[in-house]
Design an enzyme around this catalytic site. Structure first.
Site, short mmCIF file in Angstrom:
data_model
loop_
_atom_site.label_atom_id
_atom_site.label_comp_id
_atom_site.label_asym_id
_atom_site.label_seq_id
_atom_site.Cartn_x
_atom_site.Cartn_y
_atom_site.Cartn_z
N GLU A 64 0.81 -1.21 0.00
CA GLU A 64 0.00 0.00 0.00
C GLU A 64 0.86 1.27 0.00
O GLU A 64 0.58 2.22 -0.73
CB GLU A 64 -0.93 0.01 1.23
CG GLU A 64 -1.73 1.30 1.32
CD GLU A 64 -2.47 1.50 2.63
OE1 GLU A 64 -2.56 0.56 3.43
OE2 GLU A 64 -2.96 2.64 2.84
N HIS A 98 -4.73 6.69 0.87
CA HIS A 98 -4.54 5.31 1.31
C HIS A 98 -5.10 4.32 0.29
O HIS A 98 -5.84 4.69 -0.62
CB HIS A 98 -5.27 5.08 2.64
CG HIS A 98 -4.56 5.69 3.80
ND1 HIS A 98 -3.85 4.95 4.70
CD2 HIS A 98 -4.45 6.99 4.19
CE1 HIS A 98 -3.33 5.77 5.62
NE2 HIS A 98 -3.68 7.01 5.32
N GLU A 115 -9.53 6.36 0.30
CA GLU A 115 -9.11 4.97 0.07
C GLU A 115 -9.28 4.71 -1.42
O GLU A 115 -10.39 4.60 -1.94
CB GLU A 115 -9.97 4.00 0.89
CG GLU A 115 -9.83 4.13 2.40
CD GLU A 115 -8.57 3.47 2.97
OE1 GLU A 115 -7.76 2.93 2.17
OE2 GLU A 115 -8.39 3.51 4.20
#
Ligand code: ZN
Length: 409
Positions: free
Chosen positions: A235, A288, A372
């Protein structure tokens, strides 16, 4: 039960009631003018320890005193003078009007000490009351400082408060001083944050310069903290790569962009928010990549978060932040605009926006969002997330969303 640091003075003779039987049974009297410590509030009632027995008295019949920790007061009289005592004697320097709620720097005997421009002002306590919930319909609490307008005073400028419905001068900006405004207000006024109080100055008496906004980008994780991982991808690397692309687009459009990290280094969450706060950035965007537990999960799509107060996660370094409705509403706007762009540019599943108390968006003082980008645990979505072209699309959506948001503010 313990007494709080707050007490009251009886405005009249008061009956003390016991309610353990389910009905109010009088068992004592407090004389007018007597002072008692408060344990807690129960609607209109105040719970006290009356000679070792828990009792209740009727709240509206008392004047509640200030505790040293009180952050706000409310003005009870029509006009209350603000005094400056820096010369050694009390000099009136402004007014507050009835109903205004104002922040305190501290308690000062019979006075409230308040911040006024670059000096302190003093307000006679007896003309004010404790505010248990100062966060209602009052413009004068905003601690948000942003806006792309710098102005220089071409003459000595009065700063006006309009919350009473008329213009009341409460401060002055000296000629040639430069200030940052929050926004323009109509064609003739500039809205400013004058030491924690919203004020207005007359624009034709200023020279205005428009400056570029400062955007703080926070690629999540880094260093030993990889964030989510799947299929050999991490990530932290996706976050950084997309953030760099956003930076390059925005820098090209003349914005100032600062990143919490430019490479694979670790910062804790408070450092990230702290950096943005120190820079007084205009917005905070944390980037993220999501995960849904197991690899090959069908869960996919984009979701974004704005800050929402959660008593389980109180703020550590930014205690007043959740009480700033302007920041909260701007955060929601920012989050919605970016989410909308992300969905329309990528065609990804729209998982919507939601409130959360993640540390970075809680502790940063400016409007903030946490994005996200998609699920690293979904095979299809991961393939896209690690591709240069999809990252370009995500970055364009985020940059365009930021630019659109900044047009509004
Ligand atoms: Zn993450």
């Amino acid at each position: 039960l313990l007494n709080s640091d707050r007490s009251f003075t009886a405005n009249q003779s008061l009956t003390v009631y016991d309610n353990t039987g389910g009905v109010l049974t009088p068992f004592g009297v407090i004389n007018k003018g007597e002072k008692y410590a408060i344990i807690s509030y129960l609607g209109d009632w105040i719970q006290i320890d009356f000679s070792g027995r828990i009792g209740y008295i009727y709240g509206p019949a008392v004047t509640v005193g200030f505790s040293p920790n009180d952050k706000y007061f409310k003005v009870l009289e029509d006009i209350v003078t603000i005094y400056d005592n820096s010369s050694g004697s009390l000099v009136p320097v402004g007014y507050l009007t009835k109903g205004q709620v104002y922040p305190r720097v501290s308690d000062f005997g019979d006075w409230h000490k308040i911040q006024l421009s670059n000096k302190y002002g003093y307000i006679w306590k007896a003309a004010t009351a404790v505010v248990s919930n100062p966060y209602i319909a009052n413009e004068n609490r905003s601690s948000v400082k942003f806006g792309n307008i710098l102005f220089k005073a071409l003459q000595n400028l009065s700063v006006y408060d309009t919350s009473s419905g008329s213009l009341i001068s409460f401060g002055e900006i000296n000629m040639n001083q430069t200030y940052r405004a929050i926004s323009e207000y109509g064609s003739d006024w500039l809205k400013i944050d004058f030491s924690g109080r919203i004020g207005y100055v007359y624009k034709p008496a200023t020279e205005v310069t428009y400056i570029s906004k400062t955007i703080f980008l926070d690629p999540g994780h880094g260093g030993h903290d990889s964030g989510a991982a799947d299929g050999g991808y991490l990530e932290k690397n996706i976050n950084l790569s997309v953030a760099k692309k956003v930076k390059s687009i925005l820098t090209g459009r003349g914005y100032t962009v600062i990143m919490s990290r430019e490479d694979d280094t670790y910062l804790d969450l408070y450092e990230r928010a702290g950096k943005a706060n120190q820079l007084n950035a205009d917005i905070f965007v944390s980037i993220h990549t999501n995960s849904a537990g197991k690899s090959s999960s069908p869960v996919n799509g984009i979701e974004s978060y704005y800050y929402e107060y959660d008593p389980e996660y109180p703020s550590k370094i930014n205690v007043d932040m959740h009480n700033n409705p302007e920041r909260v509403s701007r955060s929601i706007t920012l989050t919605k605009i970016i989410q909308e762009k992300l969905i329309s540019y990528t065609g990804a599943t729209n998982r919507g926006v939601d409130g959360a108390s993640f540390a970075v968006i809680r502790e940063s003082k400016m409007p903030a969002t946490l994005i996200e980008l998609g699920f690293i645990t979904n095979n299809n979505e991961r393939q896209k997330l690690v591709s240069n072209s999809y990252q370009d699309t995500l970055a364009r959506a985020i940059a365009d969303g930021i630019v659109e948001y900044l047009k509004h503010y």
